[in-house]
Design an enzyme around this catalytic site. Structure first.
Site, PDB file in Angstrom:
ATOM      1  N   LYS A  84       0.862  -1.101   0.055  1.00  0.00           N
ATOM      2  CA  LYS A  84      -0.092  -0.057   0.122  1.00  0.00           C
ATOM      3  C   LYS A  84       0.842   1.325  -0.053  1.00  0.00           C
ATOM      4  O   LYS A  84       1.289   1.828   0.924  1.00  0.00           O
ATOM      5  CB  LYS A  84      -1.035  -0.020   1.257  1.00  0.00           C
ATOM      6  CG  LYS A  84      -1.905  -1.030   1.185  1.00  0.00           C
ATOM      7  CD  LYS A  84      -2.671  -1.167   2.559  1.00  0.00           C
ATOM      8  CE  LYS A  84      -3.791  -2.031   2.426  1.00  0.00           C
ATOM      9  NZ  LYS A  84      -4.877  -2.226   3.628  1.00  0.00           N
ATOM     10  N   LYS A 120      -4.919   6.552   2.426  1.00  0.00           N
ATOM     11  CA  LYS A 120      -5.637   6.450   3.653  1.00  0.00           C
ATOM     12  C   LYS A 120      -4.423   6.801   4.654  1.00  0.00           C
ATOM     13  O   LYS A 120      -4.909   7.293   5.882  1.00  0.00           O
ATOM     14  CB  LYS A 120      -6.507   5.546   4.070  1.00  0.00           C
ATOM     15  CG  LYS A 120      -5.875   3.879   3.728  1.00  0.00           C
ATOM     16  CD  LYS A 120      -5.189   3.645   5.122  1.00  0.00           C
ATOM     17  CE  LYS A 120      -4.700   2.022   4.423  1.00  0.00           C
ATOM     18  NZ  LYS A 120      -3.687   1.643   5.376  1.00  0.00           N
ATOM     19  N   GLU A 126       3.944   3.638   5.576  1.00  0.00           N
ATOM     20  CA  GLU A 126       4.015   3.935   4.154  1.00  0.00           C
ATOM     21  C   GLU A 126       3.418   5.409   3.882  1.00  0.00           C
ATOM     22  O   GLU A 126       3.846   5.964   3.173  1.00  0.00           O
ATOM     23  CB  GLU A 126       2.973   2.998   3.484  1.00  0.00           C
ATOM     24  CG  GLU A 126       3.625   1.554   3.351  1.00  0.00           C
ATOM     25  CD  GLU A 126       4.708   1.482   2.358  1.00  0.00           C
ATOM     26  OE1 GLU A 126       5.300   2.552   1.755  1.00  0.00           O
ATOM     27  OE2 GLU A 126       4.887   0.225   2.171  1.00  0.00           O
ATOM     28  N   ILE A 154       7.573  -0.418   8.524  1.00  0.00           N
ATOM     29  CA  ILE A 154       7.488   0.911   7.891  1.00  0.00           C
ATOM     30  C   ILE A 154       6.160   1.526   7.916  1.00  0.00           C
ATOM     31  O   ILE A 154       5.213   0.854   7.454  1.00  0.00           O
ATOM     32  CB  ILE A 154       8.030   0.747   6.458  1.00  0.00           C
ATOM     33  CG1 ILE A 154       9.528   0.296   6.108  1.00  0.00           C
ATOM     34  CG2 ILE A 154       7.890   2.177   5.442  1.00  0.00           C
ATOM     35  CD1 ILE A 154      10.173  -0.050   5.021  1.00  0.00           C
TER      36      ILE A 154
END
Length: 355
Positions: free
Chosen positions: A107, A193, A283, A281
């Site tokens: 994502k 998002k 993103e 991580i």
């Protein structure tokens, strides 16, 4: 027996492999190194919502050998950080069969190009397998899924038959996959998002309460829809599981890494320190930069994204920025939209973007 490879010994990769282990399939995880493969096989995963002593389910093998992991696979799930997608695809592309289904589970957007993960996969693989590229996204918090709690996801592909194939593959007890043919919308919903989730972490960290967070999420969805439709997404997709659904889950849960980053920023921690000490991580940090660049080029107003960009990349004070956003001059709720009601429900061709 169906043979599936998961590229990436990440939390999400391990989660998806564990989900598929509920089926009678041959499962292999491709790790980066032999040391990582050995560690993954032997690890005991611990989290507040997991059973004590959770281990990798039996039947899943872990290897660092690409040929061994990917040979004669029916499906490959790529669950790697977005900024390493291109590098990983270059590595595995020679081992992908003509009939192998490729499922992107990342994502994010590539910083250098602003491209979605499916676009990168297409650029790094042969043309004869492009129809087999699919994407997976939805309200999927890994730790809850690992704990066996019910969840749903979305599998999108340009060809509906490929989406159905992916959904059939991924649907198991307590994990159901819906289909969609709007790859752009599903990917952008999952990526964008994360920006709003950073803001939700800030809202919670500052103790602003649920009213403020509801406003942030709603106006955040407006920004996601504005940018998403400008890039070719169907707004109905962004109002569905891969858009609004994922937004709600990620903004509402402290299991989200992006939410954690926002909350830690309010405690005075630097972004560099947060990223260095996180398990995985977030993103949303790089996606904020990409979305800001895209909004500038397309002339789209994204005030939440703009202010989060300034916090992350220019060191603006978190509390002052939050107050500034809340004190911004109020306009009509739909002001700033560049499209009317008719064009809102019309698919748009993705514009050319120069990065």
């Amino acid at each position: 027996m169906t043979r599936i490879a998961v590229v990436g010994a990440t939390t999400w990769g391990i989660t998806l492999a564990s989900v598929l282990a509920r089926k009678d399939v041959d499962l292999r995880i491709l790790a980066r190194t032999e040391d990582e493969a050995a560690m993954t096989s032997a690890s005991v995963f611990r989290a507040p919502r997991l059973p004590e002593g959770f281990v990798l389910p039996k039947g899943i093998s872990v290897t660092a050998n690409s040929a061994e992991a990917l040979q004669n696979t029916d499906a490959i799930i790529v669950a790697v950080p977005s900024q390493s997608m291109r590098r990983n695809m270059k590595l595995i592309a020679p081992h992908i069969g003509k009939r192998t289904l490729i499922i992107s589970a990342a994502k994010g957007l590539e910083v250098e190009t602003g491209k979605r993960m499916s676009e990168i996969i297409a650029e790094e693989t042969r043309k004869d397998i492009h129809d087999n590229i699919t994407v997976l996204s939805g309200p999927n918090l890994a730790w809850e899924i690992l704990a066996g709690r019910p969840a749903v996801t979305v599998i999108a592909a340009e060809k509906e038959s490929r989406a159905r194939r992916g959904a059939k593959l991924m649907t198991v007890p307590n994990f159901c996959a819906f289909t969609n043919t709007d790859m752009i919308g599903v990917e952008l919903g999952g990526a964008l998002k994360n920006i709003i989730a950073l803001g939700a972490g800030i809202v919670d960290g500052l103790g602003y309460g649920d009213n403020t967070k509801a406003a942030l999420m709603t106006r955040g969805l407006t920004e996601i829809t504005a940018l998403g439709t400008a890039l070719g997404a169907n707004p109905l997709t962004l109002a569905g599981l891969a858009g609004q659904g994922d937004l709600i889950a990620t903004c509402s849960s402290n299991l989200s890494r992006n939410h954690q980053v926002g909350a830690r920023l309010t405690r005075g921690e630097s972004l560099e320190h947060i990223q260095a000490t996180m398990n995985g991580i977030a993103e949303g940090v790089t996606t904020t930069l990409v979305a800001w660049k895209l909004a500038q080029q397309l002339g789209i107003e994204m005030p939440i994204t703009e202010r989060l960009y300034r916090v992350l990349y220019h060191g603006d004070d978190v509390q002052a920025t939050a107050k500034e956003l809340m004190a911004a001059a109020a306009t009509h709720e739909l002001a700033g939209r560049k499209w009317g009601l008719f064009s809102l429900f019309r698919r748009r061709k993705k514009p050319e973007i120069a990065f």
